[in-house]
Design a protein around this motif. Structure first.
Motif, short mmCIF file in Angstrom:
data_model
loop_
_atom_site.label_atom_id
_atom_site.label_comp_id
_atom_site.label_asym_id
_atom_site.label_seq_id
_atom_site.Cartn_x
_atom_site.Cartn_y
_atom_site.Cartn_z
N GLY A 1 0.68 -1.28 -0.06
CA GLY A 1 -0.06 -0.02 0.18
C GLY A 1 0.97 1.33 -0.11
N ARG A 2 0.03 2.44 0.20
CA ARG A 2 0.84 3.74 0.13
C ARG A 2 1.70 3.97 1.24
NH1 ARG A 2 -3.52 8.79 1.15
NH2 ARG A 2 -4.54 7.87 3.03
N ILE A 3 1.59 3.17 2.41
CA ILE A 3 2.41 3.59 3.46
C ILE A 3 3.78 2.86 3.35
CG2 ILE A 3 2.77 3.12 6.00
CD1 ILE A 3 0.01 2.50 6.32
N SER A 4 3.78 1.96 2.50
CA SER A 4 4.95 1.45 2.20
C SER A 4 6.10 2.46 1.34
CB SER A 4 5.00 0.13 1.37
OG SER A 4 4.21 0.21 -0.07
N GLU A 5 5.37 3.25 0.66
CA GLU A 5 6.21 4.28 -0.10
C GLU A 5 6.94 5.38 0.73
OE1 GLU A 5 3.23 6.06 -2.50
OE2 GLU A 5 2.66 4.14 -3.67
N VAL A 6 6.40 5.48 2.10
CA VAL A 6 7.29 6.36 2.88
C VAL A 6 7.99 5.64 4.10
CG1 VAL A 6 5.53 8.20 2.76
CG2 VAL A 6 5.19 6.62 4.59
N ALA A 7 7.81 4.26 4.25
CA ALA A 7 8.33 3.74 5.45
C ALA A 7 9.86 3.35 4.95
CB ALA A 7 7.50 2.27 5.39
N ASP A 8 10.89 3.37 5.97
CA ASP A 8 11.98 3.12 5.80
C ASP A 8 12.39 1.66 5.61
OD1 ASP A 8 13.34 5.65 6.31
OD2 ASP A 8 12.40 5.51 8.16
N ILE A 9 11.65 0.63 6.31
CA ILE A 9 11.56 -0.59 6.49
C ILE A 9 10.17 -1.34 6.29
CG2 ILE A 9 12.21 -2.74 7.53
CD1 ILE A 9 14.40 -0.98 9.24
N VAL A 10 10.03 -2.29 5.31
CA VAL A 10 8.83 -2.66 5.16
C VAL A 10 8.87 -4.48 5.11
CG1 VAL A 10 6.70 -3.02 3.54
CG2 VAL A 10 7.93 -0.87 3.49
N ILE A 11 8.21 -4.93 6.44
CA ILE A 11 8.19 -6.28 6.43
C ILE A 11 6.80 -6.78 5.65
CG2 ILE A 11 8.07 -8.21 8.28
CD1 ILE A 11 9.22 -6.27 10.01
N ARG A 12 6.80 -7.32 4.70
CA ARG A 12 5.65 -7.87 3.88
C ARG A 12 5.43 -9.32 3.84
NH1 ARG A 12 5.31 -3.93 -0.64
NH2 ARG A 12 6.79 -2.76 -0.61
N VAL A 13 4.32 -9.76 4.47
CA VAL A 13 3.92 -11.04 4.62
C VAL A 13 3.50 -11.31 3.12
CG1 VAL A 13 1.83 -12.67 5.38
CG2 VAL A 13 3.13 -11.15 6.90
N PRO A 14 3.86 -12.39 2.61
CA PRO A 14 3.56 -13.03 1.21
C PRO A 14 2.06 -13.52 1.18
CG PRO A 14 4.79 -14.79 2.11
CD PRO A 14 4.87 -13.71 3.22
N GLU A 15 1.04 -12.76 1.48
CA GLU A 15 -0.30 -13.07 1.38
C GLU A 15 -1.23 -11.83 1.15
OE1 GLU A 15 -1.73 -15.93 1.60
OE2 GLU A 15 -0.02 -17.18 2.49
N THR A 16 -2.39 -11.90 0.53
CA THR A 16 -3.22 -10.95 0.22
C THR A 16 -4.55 -10.93 0.92
OG1 THR A 16 -4.05 -12.00 -1.85
CG2 THR A 16 -2.44 -10.50 -2.00
N ASP A 17 -4.85 -11.95 1.54
CA ASP A 17 -6.08 -12.26 2.20
C ASP A 17 -5.78 -11.78 3.57
OD1 ASP A 17 -8.89 -13.67 2.88
OD2 ASP A 17 -7.42 -14.44 4.37
N THR A 18 -6.69 -10.84 4.31
CA THR A 18 -6.59 -10.27 5.31
C THR A 18 -6.17 -11.23 6.58
OG1 THR A 18 -7.97 -8.32 4.67
CG2 THR A 18 -7.39 -8.57 7.17
N ARG A 19 -7.25 -12.17 6.58
CA ARG A 19 -6.94 -13.24 7.85
C ARG A 19 -5.58 -13.59 7.55
NH1 ARG A 19 -7.65 -18.43 7.87
NH2 ARG A 19 -8.37 -18.28 5.55
N ARG A 20 -5.29 -14.16 6.45
CA ARG A 20 -4.01 -14.89 6.50
C ARG A 20 -2.89 -14.10 6.65
NH1 ARG A 20 -2.42 -18.72 7.47
NH2 ARG A 20 -0.61 -19.03 5.72
#
Length: 561
Positions: free
Chosen positions: A520-539
């Motif tokens: 999302g757009r927060i990743s554009e201003v974050a210094d570090i982004v920890i991304r879980v490799p999922e798109t479903d909110t629950r997962r």
């Protein structure tokens, strides 16, 4: 809180000028190459030093070289670089000026301004690119837990603006995984004049380098230490490092030291009184004589660096065995992936923290891709908390619960007991029922979940024209530069978290985002982004839990082991 008693200068008003406009006195065209024949120079003790270097490496003992900036200005970098590549130098240390000259050489192929002229109009040291880029390298490196030397080496290696990398000692050290450490005195270097200078970052980075340096000195038994052209920083840092390792129980007694300088000390092993000028020459005491008193051997090699160092280089090459001596640790790192390098480095610093990451990936193989950013987050948070900083967290719904969960794990014990400090125990036990209080209290880490004060949230909602500003308002008032903001948003688009991230960024906080695959757009201003490799909110939420549990375990291992 800043000083309210004394006036301070405002460095943000300093005027800089383009580096391209500066006339430089040293150029790579003048550098001495390994193929250049050495100039005439005779000193039997130099041959002894060369022999001891070769013998030390034959038995895999370290060779540490401390250099002053003049070594680079004399055009000797390529000789040291070749010895690094051949496995003869295992650690290079320098002062801040050495890092600056090496950096400029790598960037433009030139360095060393005319100080006598530029000091008259206040332009000395005001080249924009040197100050801005080096401070950026150091500050970005600190976020990743890197020391000064490694941070500078990384920028040179990864930035295409550097057209003369092959002339850089820092670049070579970074590529070969040979430590190049920088030992700084605040106010001595031109990058300290620049408006973007962050003295806290410089202090932390050079502090990390000192610990790396001390570790190298701890292995010096049977090795060699050279001090080339550093009259103050070199001998002082070495003496303190040697005292530390002996205090910690390391056997560092029989080793070789050699000091290289123009000054002729005569019989430099002979005791002299305090009324002799040479008594106050630090390398004589702190390099040659005092450190080797338990059975080592110290030398003083007098002469111009342009004569002594080329001759030393060619003596080593003539005496060298056929195979280089690159340590196994460096060989393993050269083959490792980015994530593996992070984990290997973490393993050398904190075994329990590294084990927590390994366990996470073992239980959740799909999270292997978060290793680098998880370790970066851990390093940034430890740096902030060590300096008295605070970790701020926020989220919405389930993510708000996660923020509260993290805070709970950090404020009190998570997986191990955290007794209060002995100093606090002594104080509280003097008070009524103090022993009961001391027996219950636990150590914790400074962290605050935003949004828990309903009165503030309702006031912001009622009074502000822009909705969803409650987190940002709290953060603006409570945070300080150097703190850390951890926003949790499965989509990366939560408006109140986004506004808080913008506020954090503007106030000088490091911004970490824990999110899903898209970011999302927060990743554009974050210094570090920890991304879980999922798109479903629950997962996404299900996988956030083991990640932040791992982070809490790592922080607990760092602060409470």
């Amino acid at each position: 809180m800043g000083s309210i008693m004394y006036a301070k200068i405002d460095l943000s008003r300093v005027k800089t000028y383009p580096l391209s406009e500066r006339r430089n006195l040293v150029k790579v065209d003048d550098f001495i190459t390994p193929e250049s024949p050495p100039p005439p120079y005779t000193n039997p003790e130099l041959e002894e030093v060369a022999t001891r270097i070769v013998e030390a490496r034959k038995f895999n003992r370290p060779v540490i070289v401390m250099i002053g900036a003049h070594v680079i200005k004399c055009g000797l970098s390529l000789l040291l670089i070749d010895l690094m590549k051949r496995g003869f130098i295992t650690h290079i240390a320098t002062n801040g000026a050495g890092s600056i000259h090496d950096f400029e050489i790598a960037l433009i192929g030139e360095t060393s301004e005319d100080v006598a002229t530029s000091i008259e109009d206040g332009s000395f040291g005001m080249a924009e690119e040197t100050g801005a880029m080096m401070n950026e390298a150091i500050q970005e490196g600190v976020k990743d837990g890197l020391g000064y030397g490694e941070a500078v080496g990384r920028m040179i290696a990864e930035d295409n603006r550097f057209k003369f990398k092959e002339y850089s000692i820092f670049y070579t050290g970074y590529k070969l995984r040979i430590p190049v450490t920088v030992h700084v005195a605040i106010g001595t270097d031109i990058i300290h004049q620049h408006p973007k200078c962050n003295f806290g970052a410089i202090g932390w980075a050079t502090g990390e380098d000192f610990k790396i340096y001390v570790n190298s000195v701890s292995q010096l038994e049977g090795g060699v230490f050279l001090n080339i052209g550093s009259a103050v920083i070199g001998p002082e840092v070495f003496l303190k490092a040697l005292s530390i390792v002996r205090n910690l129980g390391y056997k560092v007694e029989k080793f070789t030291t050699a000091n290289f300088d123009l000054i002729d000390l005569g019989d430099y092993r002979k005791p002299i009184s305090q009324d002799h000028p040479h008594y106050y020459y630090r390398p004589r005491k702190n390099i040659v004589n005092r450190p080797t008193s338990l059975g080592g051997r110290g030398y003083h090699i007098s002469g111009n660096h342009k004569e002594t160092i080329p001759n030393l280089y060619h003596m080593i090459i003539r005496l060298m065995p056929r195979s280089p001596h690159l340590p196994p640790y460096e060989r393993n790192l050269l083959k490792a992936s980015k994530d593996e390098k992070q984990l290997i480095d973490l393993q050398t610093q904190n075994v329990k923290a590294a084990d927590a990451v390994k366990n996470l990936v073992s239980l959740y193989p799909s999270l292997k891709g978060v290793i680098t950013d998880l370790i970066r987050s851990y390093r940034v948070i430890t740096l902030s908390l060590e300096g008295g900083g605070t970790l701020f967290l926020c989220g919405n719904g389930g993510s708000f619960s996660d923020a509260l969960h993290i805070t709970a794990e950090l404020i009190k014990s998570f997986k191990k007991k955290r007794p209060v400090t002995e100093a606090f125990r002594r104080k509280v036990c003097k008070l009524p029922q103090g022993e009961k209080v001391a027996s219950c209290l636990e150590g914790g880490l400074r962290c605050i979940t935003l949004g828990t004060n309903n009165s503030v949230s309702s006031a912001v909602l009622n009074d502000f024209s822009l909705p969803n500003m409650n987190y940002a308002q709290e953060l603006y008032v409570l945070s300080r530069p150097g703190d850390v903001f951890l926003g949790i948003s499965t989509s990366g688009n939560a408006e109140n978290v986004y506004y808080a991230a913008l506020t954090a960024k503007a106030k000088g906080l490091t911004v970490i985002l824990l999110t899903g695959k898209e970011g999302g757009r927060i990743s554009e201003v974050a210094d570090i982004v920890i991304r879980v490799p999922e798109t479903d909110t629950r997962r996404i939420q299900e996988l956030h839990v083991p990640i932040y549990h791992c982070l809490c375990e790592m922080l607990e291992a760092y602060f409470f082991s």
